[in-house]
Design a protein around this motif. Structure first.
Motif, short mmCIF file in Angstrom:
data_model
loop_
_atom_site.label_atom_id
_atom_site.label_comp_id
_atom_site.label_asym_id
_atom_site.label_seq_id
_atom_site.Cartn_x
_atom_site.Cartn_y
_atom_site.Cartn_z
N UNK A 2 -19.49 0.25 -9.78
CA UNK A 2 -20.12 -0.27 -8.51
C UNK A 2 -21.08 1.12 -8.09
N UNK A 3 -20.25 1.63 -8.71
CA UNK A 3 -20.74 3.27 -8.04
C UNK A 3 -22.48 3.41 -8.47
N UNK A 4 -22.92 2.88 -10.04
CA UNK A 4 -24.51 3.09 -10.25
C UNK A 4 -25.19 2.13 -10.58
N UNK A 5 -24.98 1.09 -9.98
CA UNK A 5 -25.32 -0.12 -9.86
C UNK A 5 -26.53 -0.33 -8.41
N UNK A 6 -26.18 0.07 -7.71
CA UNK A 6 -27.36 0.15 -6.07
C UNK A 6 -28.38 0.67 -6.85
N UNK A 7 -27.70 1.69 -7.53
CA UNK A 7 -30.14 2.42 -7.91
C UNK A 7 -30.73 2.04 -8.67
N UNK A 8 -30.06 1.06 -9.62
CA UNK A 8 -30.51 0.49 -10.25
C UNK A 8 -31.07 -0.80 -9.40
N UNK A 9 -30.68 -1.55 -9.11
CA UNK A 9 -30.62 -2.68 -7.92
C UNK A 9 -32.41 -2.18 -6.80
N UNK A 10 -31.76 -0.62 -6.53
CA UNK A 10 -32.74 -0.91 -6.26
C UNK A 10 -34.16 -0.03 -6.59
N UNK A 11 -34.03 0.26 -8.22
CA UNK A 11 -35.53 0.69 -8.91
C UNK A 11 -35.43 -1.26 -9.06
N UNK A 12 -34.61 -1.97 -9.35
CA UNK A 12 -35.08 -2.84 -9.80
C UNK A 12 -35.15 -3.55 -11.52
N UNK A 13 -34.19 -2.66 -11.87
CA UNK A 13 -34.13 -2.92 -13.26
C UNK A 13 -32.61 -2.21 -13.63
N UNK A 14 -32.12 -2.60 -15.03
CA UNK A 14 -30.82 -2.00 -15.13
C UNK A 14 -30.18 -2.94 -15.93
N UNK A 15 -29.36 -2.36 -16.58
CA UNK A 15 -28.15 -3.23 -18.17
C UNK A 15 -27.32 -2.91 -17.85
N UNK A 16 -26.01 -3.90 -17.49
CA UNK A 16 -24.48 -3.44 -17.59
C UNK A 16 -23.75 -4.26 -18.66
N UNK A 17 -22.93 -3.44 -19.75
CA UNK A 17 -22.64 -4.54 -21.10
C UNK A 17 -21.03 -3.47 -20.30
N UNK A 18 -20.53 -4.90 -20.55
CA UNK A 18 -18.89 -4.34 -20.61
C UNK A 18 -18.34 -4.97 -22.30
N UNK A 19 -17.36 -4.07 -22.58
CA UNK A 19 -16.71 -4.63 -24.24
C UNK A 19 -15.91 -5.09 -23.50
N UNK A 20 -15.94 -6.51 -23.67
CA UNK A 20 -14.12 -6.99 -23.52
C UNK A 20 -13.74 -7.59 -24.88
N UNK A 21 -13.58 -8.20 -25.62
CA UNK A 21 -13.00 -8.63 -26.46
C UNK A 21 -12.81 -10.56 -26.72
N UNK A 22 -12.49 -11.01 -27.88
CA UNK A 22 -12.42 -11.86 -28.33
C UNK A 22 -11.08 -12.92 -27.14
N UNK A 23 -10.42 -11.18 -27.70
CA UNK A 23 -9.09 -11.66 -27.11
C UNK A 23 -9.22 -12.63 -25.54
N UNK A 24 -9.84 -12.31 -24.84
CA UNK A 24 -10.75 -12.52 -23.06
C UNK A 24 -9.57 -14.27 -23.23
N UNK A 25 -10.47 -14.83 -23.84
CA UNK A 25 -10.49 -15.95 -23.63
C UNK A 25 -9.17 -17.08 -24.21
N UNK A 26 -7.77 -16.22 -24.62
CA UNK A 26 -6.87 -17.34 -24.93
C UNK A 26 -5.58 -15.86 -24.26
N UNK A 27 -4.47 -16.29 -23.84
CA UNK A 27 -3.23 -15.36 -23.77
C UNK A 27 -2.98 -15.62 -24.91
N UNK A 28 -2.78 -13.78 -24.80
CA UNK A 28 -1.72 -13.00 -26.00
C UNK A 28 -0.94 -12.38 -26.11
N UNK A 29 0.56 -13.28 -26.23
CA UNK A 29 1.61 -12.49 -26.75
C UNK A 29 2.29 -11.67 -26.99
#
Length: 269
Positions: free
Chosen positions: A120-147
């Protein structure tokens, strides 16, 4: 002028491999990690292979003001971020009733709150520039419940949904958002979460491969990036089976891992 990337969890594993890849492609780097010694060693190692500027910032991302501290550092150094890789993370293995709340809370802060706040803090400057990349590291675990890793899987599901929604919002803005969903990877992750000897080992991937896969997916504008056939199959499984059945399958695997860990502890004692 070179673009600059900020990578959290940059002292090792996928984060370090991603930094090396970016550096060779001409990106300046801001490497953030809790491990100051590891961070400085990583910077020294990268400095031998790449010819771009490398800055380091030691920060515990589980602190509530972590994102603010990072951005204050960037402002003080007059650094604009063109690519943000929210990579830092860890797990907490075991039954929810027995697991440490302090570790759970810290993990949820790192995966969800700090990642979202920093974006949220870094994205506005990217939008103003008209170029930017956001990469979030989740996991294949994101697709399933994990007891036995309930909070971990839930936090990764948040990253998956957050990034997909963000990518949709950013259409036409010049911003690309990708969520990386790897399976088991050769890093210190499994050892740190207490499950360093899992029963299923055939699908463990190299961190350099995962880093390159993530970068290529991000540049192509792919929103959900799942490296490896077996990981892609795991991500698709909930579409074929009920979530309850998938939870049972994952729970059975994790209970075997938990029992194996208990047996190993008993032998050592």
């Amino acid at each position: 002028m070179n673009e600059t990337a900020l990578v959290t969890g940059a002292a090792g594993g996928i984060g370090l491999e991603f930094c090396q890849l970016l550096g060779k492609k001409g990106y300046n780097l801001v490497m953030v990690d809790l491990n100051e010694t590891g961070l400085l060693k990583a910077k020294e190692l990268l400095g031998k292979d790449i010819d771009t500027e490398i800055s380091t910032f030691t920060q515990d991302l589980s602190q509530e003001d972590a994102a603010d501290r990072i951005v204050d550092f960037l402002k003080a150094e007059n650094i604009h971020i063109d690519l943000l890789f929210n990579n830092a993370g860890f797990g907490n293995f075991g039954y929810f009733t027995e697991s440490s709340w302090a570790k759970d809370r810290a993990m949820l802060q790192v995966h969800m709150i700090t990642t979202t706040h920093l974006t949220k803090l870094l994205l506005p400057a990217m939008v103003e520039k008209g170029r930017g990349y956001i990469l979030n590291n989740a996991s294949v675990a994101a697709f399933v419940p994990g007891p036995l890793m309930s909070t971990y899987h839930a936090s990764k599901s948040y990253l998956l949904n957050f990034t997909q929604a963000l990518a949709n919002e950013m259409k036409g803005s010049g911003i690309k958002a990708t969520v990386l969903c790897p399976g088991m990877t050769k890093t210190n992750f499994a050892k740190a979460n207490g499950n360093d000897d899992p029963n299923i080992k055939f699908n463990i991937m190299d961190s350099d491969y995962v880093a390159e896969y993530a970068f290529n997916a991000l540049m192509k504008g792919k929103v959900v990036a799942v490296p490896g056939f077996w990981n892609q199959l795991s991500a698709f499984l909930p579409r074929l089976l009920s979530r309850n059945r998938v939870a049972n399958m994952v729970g059975n695997i994790q209970r075997k891992n938990h029992a194996k860990r208990a047996d190993q502890k008993a032998v050592k004692s």
